[in-house]
Design an enzyme around this catalytic site. Structure first.
Site, PDB file in Angstrom:
ATOM      1  N   VAL A 233      41.049  37.542  39.494  1.00 52.80           N
ATOM      2  CA  VAL A 233      42.105  37.906  39.747  1.00 52.80           C
ATOM      3  C   VAL A 233      42.827  38.534  38.304  1.00 52.80           C
ATOM      4  O   VAL A 233      42.683  38.017  37.459  1.00 52.80           O
ATOM      5  CB  VAL A 233      42.868  36.169  40.354  1.00 52.80           C
ATOM      6  CG1 VAL A 233      44.423  36.800  40.292  1.00 52.80           C
ATOM      7  CG2 VAL A 233      43.079  35.386  41.546  1.00 52.80           C
ATOM      8  N   LYS A 234      43.433  39.359  38.733  1.00 56.98           N
ATOM      9  CA  LYS A 234      43.807  40.309  37.698  1.00 56.98           C
ATOM     10  C   LYS A 234      45.372  39.793  36.943  1.00 56.98           C
ATOM     11  O   LYS A 234      46.281  40.465  38.092  1.00 56.98           O
ATOM     12  CB  LYS A 234      43.601  41.694  38.105  1.00 56.98           C
ATOM     13  CG  LYS A 234      43.425  42.960  36.757  1.00 56.98           C
ATOM     14  CD  LYS A 234      43.327  43.919  36.943  1.00 56.98           C
ATOM     15  CE  LYS A 234      42.826  44.660  35.531  1.00 56.98           C
ATOM     16  NZ  LYS A 234      42.991  46.288  35.837  1.00 56.98           N
ATOM     17  N   VAL A 235      46.108  39.727  35.595  1.00 57.80           N
ATOM     18  CA  VAL A 235      47.483  39.227  35.404  1.00 57.80           C
ATOM     19  C   VAL A 235      47.275  39.297  34.739  1.00 57.80           C
ATOM     20  O   VAL A 235      46.880  40.038  33.402  1.00 57.80           O
ATOM     21  CB  VAL A 235      47.212  37.514  35.426  1.00 57.80           C
ATOM     22  CG1 VAL A 235      48.206  36.361  34.920  1.00 57.80           C
ATOM     23  CG2 VAL A 235      46.525  36.891  36.886  1.00 57.80           C
TER      24      VAL A 235
END
Ligand code: G3P
Length: 218
Positions: free
Chosen positions: A86-88
């Site tokens: 998950v890219k945050v």
């Protein structure tokens, strides 16, 4: 050093995978839009398709910018496929979300890193990867490689396990200098990976070998 390809283009991902040196894929909303992928279901199916092509990690970026929204979206993205990371974004709620995901065993890539302080916070929160955008720093007359150096030093000082994923890699020298510094991963376009092969002496040497072989066997 791991090689990720920075694209949502399935043909390019397949070509890099076929080369046998691909360790993963990074995407972002701009790269998805570039491929004409829109609408939640299409975006989710595209992530699944990428995961079917490659063996390694596939970064999928959240769109929400508030903690609750990022958590909801990130949990769903992570449920799509075991390879999803998950890219945050490196903002306050993003750091909180990374800590939340890290505590739950969900892997993260903290993106839009432009300072060592952001990278330090992301590592403290338990990010799996941080993505310093070196090309975009170069674009504003700031040496992006210095940032990779600074983060490497800080992470090594404290044995942080967060991996430095050099992003916004624009050319082969970026890649090679990141390798010299010790970035764990680089993500770039297919042209940068293939660019490593280019050498006129290889091309002329091979042409000569083939010509001599043909002459000797004619
Ligand atoms: O991985 C980050 C990347 O997609 C940004 O690259 O070339 O748009 O700065 P660029």
């Amino acid at each position: 050093m791991k090689f990720f390809i920075d694209t949502a283009n399935l043909d390019q991902i397949r070509e890099a995978q076929d080369l046998g040196v691909l360790d993963g894929v990074t995407t972002n909303p701009s790269l998805m839009a570039k491929e004409g992928i829109s609408g939640d279901e299409n975006v989710f199916n595209h992530y699944r398709a990428i995961c079917e092509i490659v063996d390694g990690d596939v970064s999928a970026e959240v769109i929400a910018t508030d903690f609750e929204g990022m958590v909801k979206e990130g949990e769903y993205l992570a449920s799509l496929h075991p390879q999803i990371v998950v890219k945050v974004p490196a903002i306050k709620d993003g750091i909180k979300a990374i800590k939340y995901f890290s505590d739950k065993g969900i892997r993260t890539n903290c993106t839009l890193i432009f300072s060592a302080g952001q990278a330090l916070l992301a590592a403290k929160a338990g990010a799996t990867y941080v993505s310093p955008f070196i090309g975009r720093l170069d674009d504003i007359s700031t040496d992006g490689l210095n940032l990779i150096n600074d983060i490497r030093l800080i992470y090594d000082n404290y044995a942080f396990e967060t991996q430095i994923l050099a992003a916004s890699v624009r050319h082969t020298m970026h890649l090679l200098q990141c390798a010299e510094i010790g970035a764990d991963v680089m993500t770039g376009p297919l042209s940068v990976i293939l660019g490593l092969l280019k050498h006129p002496l290889t091309e002329s040497g091979l042409a000569q070998f083939l010509a001599d072989h043909a002459k000797a066997n004619s």
